[in-house]
Design a protein around this motif. Structure first.
Motif, PDB file in Angstrom:
ATOM      1  N   GLU A  10       0.827  -1.204   0.000  1.00  0.00           N
ATOM      2  CA  GLU A  10       0.000   0.000   0.000  1.00  0.00           C
ATOM      3  C   GLU A  10       0.863   1.255   0.000  1.00  0.00           C
ATOM      4  OE1 GLU A  10      -4.015  -1.174   2.396  1.00  0.00           O
ATOM      5  OE2 GLU A  10      -2.147  -1.104   3.532  1.00  0.00           O
ATOM      6  N   PHE A  11       1.897   1.225   0.817  1.00  0.00           N
ATOM      7  CA  PHE A  11       2.787   2.378   0.905  1.00  0.00           C
ATOM      8  C   PHE A  11       3.458   2.631  -0.445  1.00  0.00           C
ATOM      9  CE2 PHE A  11       6.334   4.848   2.808  1.00  0.00           C
ATOM     10  CZ  PHE A  11       5.569   5.712   3.563  1.00  0.00           C
ATOM     11  N   LEU A  45       5.442  13.459   3.929  1.00  0.00           N
ATOM     12  CA  LEU A  45       4.592  12.481   3.246  1.00  0.00           C
ATOM     13  C   LEU A  45       5.010  12.315   1.791  1.00  0.00           C
ATOM     14  CD1 LEU A  45       2.145  10.598   3.430  1.00  0.00           C
ATOM     15  CD2 LEU A  45       0.686  12.582   2.945  1.00  0.00           C
ATOM     16  N   ALA A  46       5.286  13.414   1.116  1.00  0.00           N
ATOM     17  CA  ALA A  46       5.724  13.350  -0.289  1.00  0.00           C
ATOM     18  C   ALA A  46       7.060  12.618  -0.408  1.00  0.00           C
ATOM     19  CB  ALA A  46       5.828  14.756  -0.871  1.00  0.00           C
ATOM     20  N   GLN A  47       7.973  12.899   0.497  1.00  0.00           N
ATOM     21  CA  GLN A  47       9.274  12.224   0.469  1.00  0.00           C
ATOM     22  C   GLN A  47       9.134  10.734   0.743  1.00  0.00           C
ATOM     23  OE1 GLN A  47      11.319  14.558   3.418  1.00  0.00           O
ATOM     24  NE2 GLN A  47      12.353  15.819   1.884  1.00  0.00           N
ATOM     25  N   ALA A  48       8.302  10.377   1.688  1.00  0.00           N
ATOM     26  CA  ALA A  48       8.159   8.976   2.084  1.00  0.00           C
ATOM     27  C   ALA A  48       7.441   8.140   1.033  1.00  0.00           C
ATOM     28  CB  ALA A  48       7.418   8.883   3.414  1.00  0.00           C
ATOM     29  N   THR A  49       6.447   8.712   0.376  1.00  0.00           N
ATOM     30  CA  THR A  49       5.623   7.936  -0.549  1.00  0.00           C
ATOM     31  C   THR A  49       6.000   8.140  -2.012  1.00  0.00           C
ATOM     32  OG1 THR A  49       3.973   9.699  -0.770  1.00  0.00           O
ATOM     33  CG2 THR A  49       3.626   8.059   0.995  1.00  0.00           C
ATOM     34  N   GLU A 133      -2.416   4.105   9.065  1.00  0.00           N
ATOM     35  CA  GLU A 133      -3.352   2.995   9.106  1.00  0.00           C
ATOM     36  C   GLU A 133      -4.426   3.235   8.055  1.00  0.00           C
ATOM     37  OE1 GLU A 133      -4.809   2.957  13.093  1.00  0.00           O
ATOM     38  OE2 GLU A 133      -3.007   1.997  13.861  1.00  0.00           O
ATOM     39  N   ARG A 134      -4.862   2.163   7.413  1.00  0.00           N
ATOM     40  CA  ARG A 134      -5.899   2.240   6.384  1.00  0.00           C
ATOM     41  C   ARG A 134      -7.265   2.027   7.021  1.00  0.00           C
ATOM     42  NH1 ARG A 134      -7.546  -2.317   4.458  1.00  0.00           N
ATOM     43  NH2 ARG A 134      -5.486  -3.245   4.621  1.00  0.00           N
ATOM     44  N   ARG A 135      -8.220   2.891   6.666  1.00  0.00           N
ATOM     45  CA  ARG A 135      -9.596   2.701   7.118  1.00  0.00           C
ATOM     46  C   ARG A 135     -10.267   1.684   6.202  1.00  0.00           C
ATOM     47  NH1 ARG A 135     -12.326   8.328   9.086  1.00  0.00           N
ATOM     48  NH2 ARG A 135     -10.522   9.073  10.249  1.00  0.00           N
ATOM     49  N   SER A 136     -11.260   0.983   6.732  1.00  0.00           N
ATOM     50  CA  SER A 136     -12.034   0.065   5.903  1.00  0.00           C
ATOM     51  C   SER A 136     -12.721   0.863   4.810  1.00  0.00           C
ATOM     52  CB  SER A 136     -13.076  -0.675   6.737  1.00  0.00           C
ATOM     53  OG  SER A 136     -12.433  -1.517   7.642  1.00  0.00           O
ATOM     54  N   ALA A 164      -1.108  -4.508 -10.546  1.00  0.00           N
ATOM     55  CA  ALA A 164      -0.373  -5.578  -9.867  1.00  0.00           C
ATOM     56  C   ALA A 164       0.624  -4.977  -8.896  1.00  0.00           C
ATOM     57  CB  ALA A 164       0.337  -6.447 -10.892  1.00  0.00           C
ATOM     58  N   PRO A 165       0.908  -5.670  -7.799  1.00  0.00           N
ATOM     59  CA  PRO A 165       1.927  -5.165  -6.875  1.00  0.00           C
ATOM     60  C   PRO A 165       3.282  -5.065  -7.567  1.00  0.00           C
ATOM     61  CG  PRO A 165       0.807  -7.104  -5.979  1.00  0.00           C
ATOM     62  CD  PRO A 165       0.325  -6.921  -7.371  1.00  0.00           C
TER      63      PRO A 165
END
Length: 166
Positions: A10-11, A45-49, A133-136, A164-165
């Protein structure tokens, strides 16, 4: 609220996505400080993702200051852009900074992303974007998502856009 820790897939999936960063603003005492904090979170956030991050607070606050506008009274000047960006962005990240749970703006942003069936992530530790954390997720009600597989993201499945991953 049902959440689960963000997975590595996801990340990594956030790369090349347009991320909307929700942070509180109007009820805080120090608007300049709130905008600076939002800018710092957006940059991390931009740097990490490696994703593109839009923060309505960073953008709108700077426009109001440059245009000598009151950021609260003249919010209409930048709300049209926020509405458009909510439509365009792929992901919502809610930064759990002071006042996030009392913010009517953050509440509206969460509701809009939930209605669209887009992924929402909670960043509980604003200094560590990887701790999200991802919400449902609800099934998307819009035509834009017709034919999109309704799967959860994990290491052995395609993401909700069918990619695809990596």
């Amino acid at each position: 609220m049902n959440t689960s820790p963000i997975t590595k897939v996801e990340f990594e999936w956030m790369a090349n996505r347009l991320i909307y960063l929700a942070t509180p603003y109007s009820k805080l005492d120090d608007l300049d400080g709130a905008a600076t904090t939002a800018a710092n979170i957006a940059a991390r956030l931009a740097q990490a993702t490696h994703g593109a991050v839009f923060s309505p607070i960073v953008h709108g606050h700077a426009l109001c200051r440059a245009g000598n506008l009151d950021p609260i009274k003249d919010a209409v000047a930048w709300s049209a852009l926020n509405d458009r960006m909510i439509e365009e962005c792929d992901i919502l990240v809610v930064a759990h900074m002071q006042g996030w749970d009392e913010s009517s703006g953050v509440e509206v942003e969460i509701a809009a992303f939930m209605t669209a069936g887009k992924p929402i992530f909670d960043m509980r530790d604003i200094a560590r974007p990887g701790s999200m954390e991802r919400r449902s997720r609800q099934k998307p009600p819009r035509d834009r998502f017709d034919g999109v597989p309704d799967v959860e993201l994990d290491a052995d499945k395609r993401d909700y856009l069918g990619h695809a991953p990596r």
